[in-house]
Structure formats: structure tokens, C-alpha cells
Enzyme design. Structure first.
Site, PDB file in Angstrom:
ATOM      1  N   ASP A   1       0.869  -1.164   0.000  1.00 35.34           N
ATOM      2  CA  ASP A   1       0.000   0.000   0.000  1.00 35.34           C
ATOM      3  C   ASP A   1       0.914   1.225   0.000  1.00 35.34           C
ATOM      4  OD1 ASP A   1      -2.188   1.667   0.073  1.00 35.34           O
ATOM      5  OD2 ASP A   1      -3.119   0.702   1.805  1.00 35.34           O
ATOM      6  N   TRP A   2       0.373   2.342  -0.439  1.00 34.62           N
ATOM      7  CA  TRP A   2       1.200   3.535  -0.642  1.00 34.62           C
ATOM      8  C   TRP A   2       1.715   4.055   0.702  1.00 34.62           C
ATOM      9  CZ3 TRP A   2      -0.051   1.228  -4.659  1.00 34.62           C
ATOM     10  CH2 TRP A   2       0.194   1.694  -5.949  1.00 34.62           C
TER      11      TRP A   2
END
Length: 761
Positions: free
Chosen positions: A234-235
Site C-alpha cells: 500500500d502507498w
């Protein structure tokens, strides 16, 4: 067809080049390698999951800046209520087509995390409180997306069930619960649809960051489930890049500016990281580029905006759940004088806040669509906002309420739109309650006084308390429905579409009744103390009253179920059959559900969903519905054996219209799995006594002690000595006087027992 030069193998690349493939170049793209003979192009990844969010100027992962217009389909909270895999696959194909037109290689979705609590701020992005519904619909979305030559990214892996402290909190959950509830949907999607990527979550699981957990990312995901794709972070989820790479986290997003690439190169150079580990990640990155390149341009465009809007409207109508309809107040007559009340009718909430926010190609409002349908038929519509949606709005609340009463009092029926304000539900934070705003409830109460013929239409991304449920004739749960939700709502209200949605999450009476009430939203450590008892499993096990149960949803027609039958096929799957008749006057669709009660197992839910299907029936039509319960879906996770096991015995199957509305029952005998259940010195006496090999030996050794206790003048009559000693470790049994069973005897017995296999159940 465009021809491309072959992509390089990791052996063709330098360590620095391989490391460059393991992190992003920009916020949304991967790095290129431009060296002749070893060229690797960049690919683009952009947010979904219910529409394409492609940013062309500034970039962010929280929906703060704009994006290109795209169709906003119903978010997962709505689509999950369709219980329809075919519909989900069609929506997925449309999402994939829009991504393909915009040269996006990976669409970041679907999200399939379990709705552990209605308070999770991101519940609108997730499908259900049940892993079967999440898994079946999630797999359909993945198949649809990838049918267009675009990869899906299954997220957020795993046990990411709250937004509070989401970057650090540890989801502390026992392995059986983790496997059966929180990983089960992911497992189904990986094994049935093979998403090109899986996105690991921010949180820790039992103290270990998901981004650097080798058990999660390699042992379970790849070795056990057979995942063939790439794991992307995930970012901003990476804590320790080298540890993450070693664990199986292949691609860090977004760009680290080269900092983590350098960390990887240094780790390889100084021997802390084997180059073969980097080779594996680079190979997966190159393989993903190859898939994206092969699928590029499959949908040439331009986008058929009208066709996708029509699909969004169909999907939205199928997502709506009719909770209540007394005296058949619905469907409305289009020739009636209708009062439409509530600001949501004119300014719809159609999606949640955060990274999934879509810039829609168009936006229907319920007020416009209701007015158009009524006007065309000779009816009339009056509107009153009733309340404001902006927190800082200083409009006189009493005046708005008075206007709503005036409009309602002169109408044949009042349709009141209530819901959660946009700020109540968002990525990044959780709700603190499940109540509708007091100002809205006050408007509803005033309108009911003026006109008792009230239809409530809800707009919310997760369940809300319904204190008025007994006081209004009809309630329509319209969730967040995407850009065509206004038209879909009008279709349902007037009967142009017959409601067929079913609740994919239980609506409780109170927040205090919910399974995770005392352990949700904590910082640092989140203890999943409710175990397997999530959602309806909790409420049904406790026979707890709820507002509306899991699986509930009414129609404008009625359905009758006949007696069910069940048989076991040669492959071990169970086939359940039941005839369903549309006993009403109009065509409709019923979602037929099958729940199981497993035999003689302690601490299990009283019933669990194991199959469902959606069947369309004309008025008066009868059809035999066949549902296949996969043998694997009868399995439980046996922690002591470290494997899935099907217990043997009689299974009670319930064919149902909801978890509380059982229409037919049938029992079937299922042969159990043979499983090696290793015994050790720490195994309890009860566990040893239940073993077919070791049990009789120990029982004979216990016999003198049992007989002595039975004849004892001190020991109360009827006391079971073996039960009294049941939790005693077998390795300490030699301490018991009169046993005649030493340490060597125990070791020999354990060796013999562990060489056998024990059927479960």
C-alpha cells in the site's frame, strides 16, 4: 498487434537495475530500464476500486486532488448487497475497460477486508462481514477487470479492519480466526481468479508489519495458496525495505526517490540479503510488465459513457435493499402527489472519501429522477430540503423542518432521504457511533406527525441505527450507489426495478451489541477477542435481537421454498436442491442462501454461510435451484494439525432467505478427513484419550485410579476422574500415583500414536 522486444531476465541486469524495479518511479508509475538489450518499460497503477481515479497533474492517495472523468459504479457496500457474481464480473469488466482506454495497467482493487465493526471508516469500500460473500464477489470483480487486459490489485492484505492508527496498529488475532474469517476471502480470490497483484496493508499482524511478514506473504500466499503474481505495498506501507523484500513484498509504492533501492543494493553487497531474493522480486516485476504490455490497448476507446452509466444504474438498483414495506406502500404510484424530503435527494452522497473518490462522468439525483418519472405519468412532486448537509451552514433548522412538514402534509406519501454526512465516513479515520444526525431524526419525527405514509431512503456507507424502524411503513437501504444511484432509487421506488438486494452485513439495534464493541479502534494493539464470532455469527450464536439480519431483503413479490434435498458427490462436494416459486404478481429475483451447522464441534458459530445463488423468476414460475457446497467450504482450520480439516458426521443444512429466515432444512452425512494430529508431552490427557491409538492405552493405565476413586469414601459419587485430569499434560502423567506409566512409556506411546492418522469427527 504491436510487436515488442523480449523483456530481460534478472540475470541480464545489474544489481542496481534489479533494485530499481522494486520501487516506483513516480506516485503512480514503476521505473523503466532504458539500456539496449535489457529494456523494461514503465507501467501505471491507479486507484479503484469502484471507478478509475487517474490523476494527470498533481498526485495523492487520499482523493485530495482531481482526476479524469470516469464512471463511478456503486461502491462495494452497495455491490456486495447484490449477492450476484455475474453482475460483479460485468462491473469489473467495465472498470477494466476504462482503465485500458486510459493506458492504466493495474487497477487498485477490489478491497475485500471483513467488516469487523460498523465503525470502520472505510467499510464503504468493502463487500461484507462474511468471507464467502467477499470472496465470491471479489473473485468475480477480479475476473472482470483482468478480462480486459488490465491487472487487479487485491487489497488490503490482511486483517486491516480499522482506520484508527492504521499505519502502526497490530491486529492481534488467533490463527484459526485469521484463517477462517480474515484470510478466507483473499484465499478464494487468489485460488479462483489469480489477481496479477496483491496489495499488502499498513498494519501489523500479531506484532509483525504485513509488509515484512514472510509467513503472510510467502508461506500462506504463495506456498499454500499458489499465488503467482506480484505483491505491492500500500502507498507508504513499507517499514523496513530489506526485510520486506526478504519476506516477499516485491514492489514498494510510491517512489522512495531511490533511497530504498540503495538500501537493497547495500544489503546485497554486504551479504545481508541474498541476490537470489532480489532476482525473484525483479522477475515478478518484469513478469507483471509483460502481462500489462500484452494486454495494452485491448479496449481502444473512446469510452461509451452512456452504456457504462446504464450499467452503473442497473448495478445500483440491484444493490438497494428493501428492509421494510408494510401495507405495500411501495412501489409508489407515479400519478400520486409525492413529497420528497431531505437534502440527500438533491445533493446525493454516492461515494466515500479518500483514495477511492471518483470524478463521475455524470451524476443523477433522486429528486430529478423521481420528478421526471412522476411528471411523465401525470403525478406531481414537491421538495423540501428539511436539513442541511454542510456543518457550517447557518440556515434556520426550525424553518427547514417547518417547510418539510408543510410539504409532507399535503402529499399522498412522503419519501424522506436520510443519511450520514460525507465527513462521517472516510479513509483515515473511523466513526465513533452509528447514529444518524439528530437534526435528521427530528425532521423525520415531524414529517411522521404530519403524514404517517412515510418511506425512508437511507444514504450511508456502513450500517446505521434505525430507532424509527417500528414507526414508518417502509425503509429502503440505498447505501452509497455511485453516479447513477439517483435513477436507480427512482426505479426501485416506482417499481420499474424490483428490489432484490440482501444485506451483506447485519444491522444491529445498538453499537453496544456489536461483536468488537469493546476492542475496536484502539491504538497500538487491537485484540480480536470475539474470535470467529464476527457479524451474524455473533448475533446468531447469542440469539441476540437485531434490527435486520444478515441476508435480509424484501421484494415486491413473494417467494415460497419447497422441501430441500442434499447429496454428496463423488468429489466430496454437497449438492443442495430446493424448488423456489415466485408466488406474487410480478417478476422478481431471489437470493437463495445455504447455511451449515457443523457436527459436534465446540465453540463454533451456530450457522455459517456456505453457498448462495441469485435466481430470477417470472410471476408464478417455479424453478429447482441447485447450490453446490464445496467440500472445502465445510472445512475448519485445525491449528494443532496446521491444516484445513473437514470434520466427519451429520451436517445440518438450512436453505434460507436470511440467516434468521430458514425456509427448508436437510441433513447430510459427510465423511471426515483423516488427519495426523501430532501428540507431544504437552498434549492434554483429554487429547490423548480421544486418540484412537493412544487413548485405549492410557485408559487402561488410568483404570486402577478410576476404580479407586469410585470406591473412595471421600470422593463424591459420580466424579469422572478422567475428566478431572483432562487438562493434565501427558508428559507429567508419571507423577500420578498408581499409574505405572513412566517417561519412557509416554515417549514410546507418542511415537506409535504419531505414526497413525486420526479421522476428525
Amino acid at each position: 498487434m504491436t510487436s515488442h522486444a523480449p523483456l530481460p531476465e534478472p540475470a541480464d541486469l545489474t544489481v542496481e537495475e534489479k533494485a530499481s524495479l522494486t520501487s516506483g518511479a513516480t506516485f503512480w508509475t514503476t521505473k523503466t530500464i532504458d539500456r539496449p538489450g535489457a529494456a523494461v518499460p514503465s507501467i501505471a497503477m491507479n486507484d479503484g476500486p469502484h471507478g478509475l481515479r487517474k490523476q494527470v497533474e498533481s498526485a495523492d492517495h487520499l482523493g485530495m486532488t482531481g482526476s479524469l472523468p470516469a464512471t463511478c459504479f456503486p461502491p462495494a457496500v452497495g455491490l456486495g448487497s447484490s449477492w450476484d457474481a455475474d453482475l460483479a464480473e460485468r462491473v469489473g469488466a467495465a472498470l477494466g475497460a476504462e482503465a485500458s482506454i486510459e493506458d492504466v495497467g493495474i487497477l487498485l482493487g477490489p478491497g475485500v477486508n471483513i467488516k469487523r465493526s460498523p465503525l470502520c471508516g472505510r467499510n464503504f469500500e468493502y463487500l461484507s462481514e462474511d468471507p464467502l460473500v467477499s470472496g465470491v464477489l471479489g473473485a468475480a470483480l477480479v475476473r472482470g477487470i483482468q478480462s480486459q487486459g488490465v491487472g487487479a490489485s487485491l487489497k488490503h492484505f490482511a486483517a486491516n479492519n480499522q482506520e484508527t492508527d492504521r499505519m502502526r496498529a497490530s491486529s492481534d488475532v488467533d490463527e484459526q480466526t485469521l484463517r477462517e474469517i480474515y484470510l478466507r476471502g483473499f484465499q478464494r480470490i487468489v485460488q479462483d481468479a489469480q489477481p496479477w497483484t496483491v496489495m499488502c496493508s499498513y498494519n501489523r499482524i500479531n506484532g509483525v508489519y504485513a509488509s515484512e511478514d514472510p509467513w503472510l506473504l510467502t508461506t500462506v500466499l504463495r506456498d499454500e495458496w499458489g499465488f503467482e503474481g506480484l505483491v505491492v505495498s500500500d502507498w507508504g506501507a513499507v517499514n523496513d525495505r530489506v526485510a520486506g523484500l526478504a519476506a516477499g513484498m516485491d514492489l514498494e509504492m510510491p517512489s522512495s526517490g531511490g533511497a530504498t533501492d540503495a538500501e537493497i543494493v547495500d544489503a546485497v553487497r554486504d551479504g545481508r540479503l541474498a541476490e537470489s531474493v532480489l532476482d525473484t522480486a525483479a522477475h515478478r516485476a518484469i513478469d507483471l510488465v509483460g502481462k500489462v504490455r500484452a494486454g495494452a490497448g485491448r479496449v481502444p476507446g473512446p469510452l461509451d459513457v452512456d452504456a457504462h452509466h446504464a450499467l452503473a444504474r442497473e448495478a445500483a438498483a440491484r444493490s438497494i435493499v428493501l428492509l421494510k414495506n408494510e401495507e405495500e406502500i411501495l412501489p409508489l404510484s407515479p400519478t400520486a402527489h409525492i413529497a420528497v424530503i431531505g437534502a440527500f435527494a438533491a445533493k446525493p452522497r454516492y461515494q466515500g472519501a479518500g483514495s477511492s473518490m471518483i470524478n463521475p462522468t455524470r451524476l443523477d439525483t433522486a429528486l430529478d429522477e423521481i420528478t421526471a418519472a412522476a411528471t411523465a405519468a401525470g403525478g406531481s412532486v414537491d421538495f423540501a430540503a428539511g436539513f442541511t448537509l454542510s456543518p457550517g451552514d447557518t440556515t434556520d433548522a426550525a424553518a427547514l423542518r417547518a417547510e418539510a412538514v408543510r410539504v409532507a402534509s399535503g402529499a399522498d406519501v412522503a419519501v424522506v432521504f436520510l443519511g450520514l454526512p460525507a465527513a462521517a465516513e472516510s479513509e483515515g479515520y473511523d466513526r465513533t457511533h452509528i447514529d444518524l444526525p439528530a437534526a435528521q431524526l427530528a425532521v423525520l419525527a415531524a414529517v411522521r406527525e404530519a403524514n404517517p405514509k412515510v418511506v425512508v431512503v437511507l444514504s450511508n456507507g456502513s450500517v446505521v441505527a434505525l430507532p424509527f424502524a417500528d414507526d414508518v411503513p417502509a425503509i429502503v437501504e440505498a447505501w452509497l450507489l455511485g453516479q447513477a444511484g439517483g435513477g436507480a432509487t427512482a426505479d426501485i421506488l416506482f417499481g420499474a426495478a424490483n428490489p432484490s438486494g440482501k444485506l451483506a452485513e447485519t444491522i444491529p439495534l445498538r453499537l453496544e451489541d456489536t461483536p468488537a464493541h469493546l476492542s475496536f479502534g484502539t491504538e497500538g494493539t487491537v485484540r480480536y477477542g470475539e474470535g470467529l464470532f464476527v457479524g451474524y455469527r455473533w448475533y446468531d450464536a447469542r440469539a441476540m435481537e437485531v434490527a435486520y439480519p444478515f441476508g435480509h431483503g424484501l421484494s415486491y413479490t413473494t417467494f415460497a421454498y419447497e422441501a430441500a434435498s442434499a447429496s454428496v458427490r463423488s468429489d466430496g462436494d454437497v449438492v443442495v436442491r430446493a424448488a423456489v416459486t415466485n408466488t406474487g404478481a410480478r417478476a422478481g429475483r431471489e437470493v437463495v442462501q445455504v447455511y451449515v451447522t457443523r457436527p459436534d464441534l465446540p465453540a463454533r458459530p451456530v450457522r455459517e454461510l456456505v453457498a448462495f445463488t441469485s435466481v430470477a423468476l417470472e410471476a408464478g414460475e417455479t424453478r429447482e435451484v441447485e447450490l453446490v457446497v464445496a467440500r472445502g467450504d465445510l472445512a475448519v482450520y485445525d491449528v494443532s494439525a496446521s491444516r484445513w480439516v473437514v470434520p466427519g458426521g451429520e451436517y445440518a443444512l438450512a436453505v434460507a432467505a436470511s440467516s434468521r429466515d430458514i425456509r427448508a432444512r436437510v441433513a447430510v452425512d459427510v465423511e471426515g478427513d483423516a488427519v495426523a494430529r501430532p501428540l507431544s508431552r504437552e498434549s492434554s490427557l483429554a487429547e490423548v484419550l480421544s486418540h484412537p491409538v493412544a487413548g485405549p492405552v492410557v485408559a487402561r493405565a488410568l483404570a486402577p485410579m478410576t476404580e479407586a476413586s469410585a470406591s473412595s469414601a471421600i470422593m463424591p459419587e459420580g466424579v469422572d476422574m478422567s475428566a478431572m485430569l483432562g487438562s493434565f499434560p501427558i508428559g507429567r502423567i508419571g507423577m500420578m500415583a498408581g499409574m505405572g506409566f513412566g517417561a519412557d512409556d509416554v515417549d514410546r506411546l507418542l511415537e506409535t500414536a504419531n505414526a497413525s492418522e486420526q479421522p476428525v469427527g
